[in-house]
Design an enzyme around this catalytic site. Structure first.
Site, PDB file in Angstrom:
ATOM      1  N   ASP A 248       0.829  -1.216   0.000  1.00 36.58           N
ATOM      2  CA  ASP A 248       0.000   0.000   0.000  1.00 36.58           C
ATOM      3  C   ASP A 248       0.860   1.262   0.000  1.00 36.58           C
ATOM      4  O   ASP A 248       0.337   2.368  -0.126  1.00 36.58           O
ATOM      5  CB  ASP A 248      -0.953   0.016   1.196  1.00 36.58           C
ATOM      6  N   ASN A 249       2.162   1.098   0.139  1.00 36.81           N
ATOM      7  CA  ASN A 249       3.049   2.258   0.114  1.00 36.81           C
ATOM      8  C   ASN A 249       3.925   2.280  -1.135  1.00 36.81           C
ATOM      9  O   ASN A 249       4.943   2.970  -1.174  1.00 36.81           O
ATOM     10  CB  ASN A 249       3.932   2.283   1.369  1.00 36.81           C
ATOM     11  N   ASP A 258       4.570   8.073   1.180  1.00 36.93           N
ATOM     12  CA  ASP A 258       4.314   7.691   2.578  1.00 36.93           C
ATOM     13  C   ASP A 258       5.599   7.576   3.393  1.00 36.93           C
ATOM     14  O   ASP A 258       6.095   6.481   3.690  1.00 36.93           O
ATOM     15  CB  ASP A 258       3.488   6.398   2.653  1.00 36.93           C
TER      16      ASP A 258
END
Ligand code: AMP
Ligand code: MG
Length: 476
Positions: A248-249, A258
């Site tokens: 997700d990063n 992030d």
């Protein structure tokens, strides 16, 4: 009118986000505004200065904004979380920069959303200034990255680790916020239609050079793989450790995104880890290229149905691609390292030459070793030698390197290797002062990292022994 918002993501990809308003901060104050960025994007600096506190604190919705929280999933430290999403971020919309490109404007730390799960949706000032500092350093170092446009303090105190810390919102600009985890969110739900729509959207936005043929999804994978490999190679060249390379990063655009427990390595040691939660060293310095490949495998899985009509041939095609990632990364890394070392041309032995340097420089300051190779190449070995307790391996290596040096080597080396990185002790010094209300050290450090190839000694030197082992925490 400072920025005219567009909404290609939410109009083009219904069902991939939830509309939600940012919290209204009780006493907002604009404490940092990235004027050079605003100018380069064609934004009105005066208007941002006047309205930023209200716009970025939820007090006033800028005209045309349509705040949403985006859905995504993600493998976190190897385990799959099917439902993450923006738990403390609001995408206000997109705008076109002076260059005609489309940029996302997102608030981070702007309150709870339907994706917040148990958490408070807030951010403390320290971590938001940290993202500002480190992303500005990365931008100045030529690394693709999201950028900080502004930081607003909210006037709230938020509980973190037994303390009450000033709350803040970061306004950030990104090529987009599409992550590997965005694809995973829909693939995990068996929603192939959305995966396809997302891929089509990402191609149009980030890889418009891909021709519109049935092979375009494979080409999309190849393009993402190349950009992410190039990105990780740049990180490795700088000694940058992201710290949470969860899927997700990992941005599909190839930007660094992030900034949580990230930090720059000082003494070179391949196993360096800073993040307090990375107990196994999954995201250690030298593991980053392996995680790149692992994360790309997760992206490939989501694209499988788009690659071939039958699963077996899709798997075969993608497996071949995945086997190629290590070679792809190695080529990108060689490109970065040849630049750092001012090698002339390309020779077959370069990989071994560079690998041997790493062995020889183990324990010496990463950044300064490269920087001071310029002095050595210019005839002054003293600054380089001062970094080493035992110089024997370097003595043996340097003549091999010298034989490969390009013309004007010292100038090239100084242009490719920063004097200043955001040193951990300086970052901590700046963030602690800011948390106590003194922004002067933050501003001075920011100015230093924005001009990394010149470099004042105060910011260029490693942390003193007394600073001890550095541990970073997720900015939650
Ligand atoms: P990160 O580790 O910052 O990349 O965040 C991982 C996930 O946790 C994302 O879905 C974030 O939105 C969410 N998250 C992190 N911090 C908070 C917070 N304070 N409140 C709500 N959600 C959060
Ligand atoms: Mg994240």
């Amino acid at each position: 009118m400072v920025m005219r918002f567009e909404h290609s993501y939410i109009t083009g990809l219904p069902g991939t986000f939830l509309r939600h308003d940012p919290d209204v901060a009780p006493a907002p104050a604009l404490i940092a505004l990235n004027e050079p960025l605003a100018l380069s994007l064609g934004l009105d600096v005066a208007e941002l200065g006047a309205e930023g506190a209200a716009w970025f604190s939820g007090a006033l919705r800028p005209e045309g904004a349509d705040p949403v929280a985006l859905a995504y999933a993600g493998h976190q430290f190897g385990g799959f979380s099917p439902s993450l999403g923006d738990g403390r971020a609001h995408l206000l919309g997109e705008f076109r920069g002076a260059d005609g490109r489309l940029w996302d404007l997102q608030l981070k730390g702007s309150g709870r959303t339907p994706f917040s799960r148990g958490a408070d949706g807030k951010a403390a000032l320290g971590p938001m200034l940290r993202e500002y500092l480190i992303s500005e350093a990365m931008a100045a170092l030529g690394v693709p990255t999201t950028r900080a446009l502004a930081v607003v303090t909210t006037g709230e105190r938020i509980p973190r680790d037994g303390a009450l810390l000033p709350g803040a919102v970061l306004a950030r600009v990104a090529a987009s916020h599409i992550r590997v985890g965005t694809f995973q969110f829909f693939a995990a739900r068996g929603d192939g239609g959305k995966v396809k729509a997302l891929a089509d959207y990402a191609i149009a936005r980030h890889y418009p050079e891909i021709p519109d043929t049935p092979e375009r999804y494979l080409a999309f994978f190849d393009h993402v793989a190349t950009r992410q490999a190039a990105l990780i190679a740049e990180w490795m060249g700088l000694g940058f450790i992201h710290g949470v390379m969860n899927t997700d990063n990992m941005a599909i655009s190839g930007e660094t995104i992030d900034y949580g427990p990230c930090a720059f390595m000082e003494a070179y040691s391949p196993g360096t880890v800073f993040s307090s939660i990375d107990r196994q060293g999954r995201y250690a310095y030298a593991n980053q290229p392996l995680i790149l490949a692992w994360n790309l495998a997760r992206l490939a899985e989501t694209l499988l149905p788009l690659i071939a009509s039958d699963e077996e041939s899709g798997v075969q095609i993608l497996n071949e691609r995945l086997e190629g990632i290590a070679g792809l990364y190695r080529r990108e890394w060689l490109r970065v390292m040849r630049r750092k070392l001012a090698l002339s041309g390309e020779e077959a032995g370069d990989g071994a030459l560079i690998d041997d340097l790493l062995t020889a420089m183990t324990g010496a300051d990463w950044t300064l070793t490269f920087r001071r190779l310029a002095d050595w190449a210019g005839g002054n070995p003293v600054p380089l030698k001062a970094l080493f307790e035992d110089f024997t391996k370097m003595e043996a290596w340097l003549p091999r390197w010298q034989a490969r040096l390009a013309a004007e080597a010292p100038a090239r080396i100084r242009a490719a290797n920063p004097a200043v990185i955001p040193r951990n002790h300086r970052v901590e010094e700046a963030l602690s002062a800011a948390t106590e209300g003194d922004l002067a050290p933050f501003r001075a450090l920011l100015a230093a990292v924005q001009n990394p190839f010149a470099g004042a000694e105060y910011y260029a030197l490693p942390a003193p022994q007394s600073f001890g082992r550095y541990v970073t925490f997720c900015g939650t």
